[in-house]
Motif scaffolding. Structure first.
Motif, mmCIF file in Angstrom:
data_model
loop_
_atom_site.group_PDB
_atom_site.id
_atom_site.type_symbol
_atom_site.label_atom_id
_atom_site.label_comp_id
_atom_site.label_asym_id
_atom_site.label_seq_id
_atom_site.Cartn_x
_atom_site.Cartn_y
_atom_site.Cartn_z
ATOM 1 N N THR A 68 0.921 -1.116 0.048
ATOM 2 C CA THR A 68 -0.084 -0.144 0.056
ATOM 3 C C THR A 68 0.890 1.252 0.179
ATOM 4 O OG1 THR A 68 -2.003 -1.184 1.230
ATOM 5 C CG2 THR A 68 -1.920 1.074 1.288
ATOM 6 N N TRP A 69 1.778 1.454 0.786
ATOM 7 C CA TRP A 69 2.601 2.605 0.982
ATOM 8 C C TRP A 69 3.921 2.419 0.459
ATOM 9 C CZ3 TRP A 69 -0.997 5.888 2.333
ATOM 10 C CH2 TRP A 69 -2.029 5.248 2.990
ATOM 11 N N GLY A 70 4.363 1.588 0.233
ATOM 12 C CA GLY A 70 5.890 1.171 -0.246
ATOM 13 C C GLY A 70 6.888 1.419 1.134
ATOM 14 N N ASP A 71 7.927 1.776 0.856
ATOM 15 C CA ASP A 71 9.189 1.800 1.869
ATOM 16 C C ASP A 71 8.916 2.996 2.769
ATOM 17 O OD1 ASP A 71 10.338 -0.409 1.074
ATOM 18 O OD2 ASP A 71 11.599 0.688 -0.369
ATOM 19 N N MET A 72 8.886 2.926 4.147
ATOM 20 C CA MET A 72 8.922 3.807 5.221
ATOM 21 C C MET A 72 9.832 3.626 6.246
ATOM 22 S SD MET A 72 4.647 3.929 5.750
ATOM 23 C CE MET A 72 4.488 2.043 5.514
#
Length: 107
Positions: A81-85
């Motif tokens: 959903t958000w990729g890398d964080m």
């Protein structure tokens, strides 16, 4: 990066391993009954959050650092959903070795 099997706290180690393996049963087993959590400072329903942020979106944690005897982590967290964080995690572990609360958010 710190390999999950090298994390200091065995309960946190089990949590990370469960997330990375997509193992819902192991994840539930490491949590107390009624465990709570927050994301970016807001309390969330743990079951709904885990479904959205971990299970249905292939969540994965790569650990950068640990502190507080292994109960605080900085991790590169990724999901579909958000990729890398870059995220911070803090765990409250009970005397019987289960997580009663965890807090996560942007690091």
């Amino acid at each position: 990066m710190i390999a999950p099997n090298q994390l200091t706290d065995p309960t946190v180690r089990a949590f990370v391993a469960a997330v990375n393996a997509g193992d819902r049963n192991a994840f539930r087993a490491v949590l107390t009954e009624g465990a709570t959590m927050s994301d970016d400072g807001s309390d969330r329903d743990l079951t709904q959050w885990a479904e959205k942020e971990i299970w249905s979106s292939n969540g994965h944690m790569d650990i950068e650092t640990e502190s507080d005897d292994g109960r605080a982590l900085v991790a590169n967290y990724r999901n579909d959903t958000w990729g890398d964080m870059r995220t911070a995690w803090r765990f409250t572990v009970t005397g019987d070795g289960r997580i009663s609360r965890f807090e996560t958010g942007q690091a």
